[in-house]
Enzyme design. Structure first.
Site, PDB file in Angstrom:
ATOM      1  N   LYS A  55       0.857  -1.184   0.000  1.00  0.00           N
ATOM      2  CA  LYS A  55       0.000   0.000   0.000  1.00  0.00           C
ATOM      3  C   LYS A  55       0.896   1.238   0.000  1.00  0.00           C
ATOM      4  CE  LYS A  55      -3.664   2.341   2.619  1.00  0.00           C
ATOM      5  NZ  LYS A  55      -4.549   2.260   3.805  1.00  0.00           N
ATOM      6  N   LYS A  79       1.357  10.054   5.856  1.00  0.00           N
ATOM      7  CA  LYS A  79       1.475   8.648   6.244  1.00  0.00           C
ATOM      8  C   LYS A  79       2.726   7.993   5.659  1.00  0.00           C
ATOM      9  CE  LYS A  79      -3.516   8.205   6.838  1.00  0.00           C
ATOM     10  NZ  LYS A  79      -4.706   7.328   6.775  1.00  0.00           N
ATOM     11  N   LYS A  87      -2.205  -1.467  -3.692  1.00  0.00           N
ATOM     12  CA  LYS A  87      -3.056  -0.270  -3.595  1.00  0.00           C
ATOM     13  C   LYS A  87      -2.181   0.975  -3.685  1.00  0.00           C
ATOM     14  CE  LYS A  87      -6.415   1.971  -0.515  1.00  0.00           C
ATOM     15  NZ  LYS A  87      -7.091   1.929   0.799  1.00  0.00           N
ATOM     16  N   SER A 110     -10.324   5.488  -4.604  1.00  0.00           N
ATOM     17  CA  SER A 110     -11.306   6.556  -4.780  1.00  0.00           C
ATOM     18  C   SER A 110     -10.882   7.600  -5.801  1.00  0.00           C
ATOM     19  CB  SER A 110     -11.568   7.230  -3.432  1.00  0.00           C
ATOM     20  OG  SER A 110     -10.360   7.748  -2.877  1.00  0.00           O
ATOM     21  N   TYR A 148     -15.439   0.593  -6.838  1.00  0.00           N
ATOM     22  CA  TYR A 148     -16.734   1.225  -6.582  1.00  0.00           C
ATOM     23  C   TYR A 148     -17.665   1.068  -7.782  1.00  0.00           C
ATOM     24  CZ  TYR A 148     -13.896   3.215  -2.880  1.00  0.00           C
ATOM     25  OH  TYR A 148     -13.052   3.356  -1.803  1.00  0.00           O
TER      26      TYR A 148
END
Length: 333
Positions: free
Chosen positions: A202, A225, A256, A282, A321
């Protein structure tokens, strides 16, 4: 006499593209409803369907509506639904205790789907950011994210999700040793069949912005992060992380974001042959959906093309999604 010449070209690749029937015969990859995992957002209340402004067509759903969504997904042939909670800001704390509350949104929704008898796998997310008043995936102590203390909390969160009935647990936090620690705890508590789909590679990506809006984490985040998520410049490191997580007990692994990291998907699948997934995050979704909404691209074609790219790169499935829309198209609806 001049020697006869072979017609040029001897090999015409266009022969195998000349009509739909021939193209189907030589197609190398196929997208099916069985390749889809549908991420959905939860929120408190009843009969709530609240649009996420930065993700056209995506809504936050109350538990009763998530049950309806799960039933719809199962009817469409989608094998799994993944739950992400929008936690009431009043319940967000620095100790993140809501993460392992047996009655938090994620656990309540999991039980509701299971109680409804819907034949769909329920996947949950293990990370502290939806419950952390400081917006990080782990605890924050003196401006730093302590690894081992965070892992202890993640184990408690994972166990609470297993007790609620989760089929697949997805640790997305990127702390070291969390897969081994969660697997050991699940085994010791009798949850031997609960699967771990590790967010093994990730990246610290700019493509997560709309997701943070959807779970209410955008304004809370202090700093970034980069001390625990991967550097986008690194590729070999991803293989080392995947190897470690498989060794520690992950059943499946994830890359990801998705499309900007198709090279990583390919390397992971080729190196390990393990079930490999990608998350069409997203920001990727918002770019396609937003451009389609404005008439800049053909949304349906771009959506299907983007998902086929994951299959071509070696993925066994995709969190997207777009899942219900794609499933309806594949089902001929």
């Amino acid at each position: 006499m001049k020697p006869s010449q072979a017609p040029f070209p001897a090999t015409r690749f266009r022969r195998t593209r000349q009509n739909a029937q021939i193209r189907a015969l030589v197609q190398e990859n196929t997208l099916t409803t069985g390749d889809l995992i549908w991420p959905v957002f939860l929120r408190d209340g009843a009969d709530v369907c609240e649009p996420v402004s930065s993700m056209p067509g995506v809504n936050r759903l109350s538990v009763d509506n998530v049950v309806k969504a799960a039933r719809e997904a199962a009817d469409l042939g989608i094998p799994a639904i993944c739950l992400f909670p929008y936690t009431d800001p009043a319940k967000k704390t620095e100790d993140c205790a809501e993460a392992w509350n047996p009655d938090n949104l994620s656990n309540t929704a999991t039980r509701a789907i299971k109680d409804a008898g819907i034949e769909i796998a329920v996947m949950t997310d293990v990370a502290l950011d939806p419950y952390n008043s400081l917006g990080h995936d782990g605890f924050v102590v003196d401006g730093k994210i302590p690894n081992d203390e965070t892992v202890e909390a993640l184990v408690k969160q994972a166990l609470s999700q297993a007790r609620a009935g989760a089929d697949i647990i997805g640790p997305s936090d990127m702390m070291d040793s969390r897969i081994g620690s969660i697997r050991t705890a699940l085994e010791s508590e009798g949850f031997k069949d609960v699967m771990l789909l590790s967010y093994a590679a990730k990246y610290a990506s700019a493509f997560y912005g709309p997701f943070r809006d959807a779970v209410g984490a955008s304004g809370a985040l202090k700093g970034d992060k980069t001390t625990y998520q991967m550097n986008p410049a690194n590729s070999n490191e991803a293989l080392r992380l995947v190897e470690r997580d498989l060794r520690e007990g992950a059943d499946m692994v994830m890359v990801k974001p998705g499309m900007p990291y198709l090279d990583i998907c390919r390397r992971v699948k080729d190196a390990f042959g393990a079930p490999t997934y990608a998350y069409q995050v997203s920001g990727e979704y918002a770019m396609i959906a937003g451009a389609a909404q404005n008439g800049w691209i053909d949304g349906q074609k771009a959506m299907l093309e983007s998902l086929m790219c994951f299959k071509r790169a070696g993925c066994d499935g995709v969190l997207t999604y777009f899942a219900p829309q794609v499933a309806r198209i594949l089902n001929g609806a």
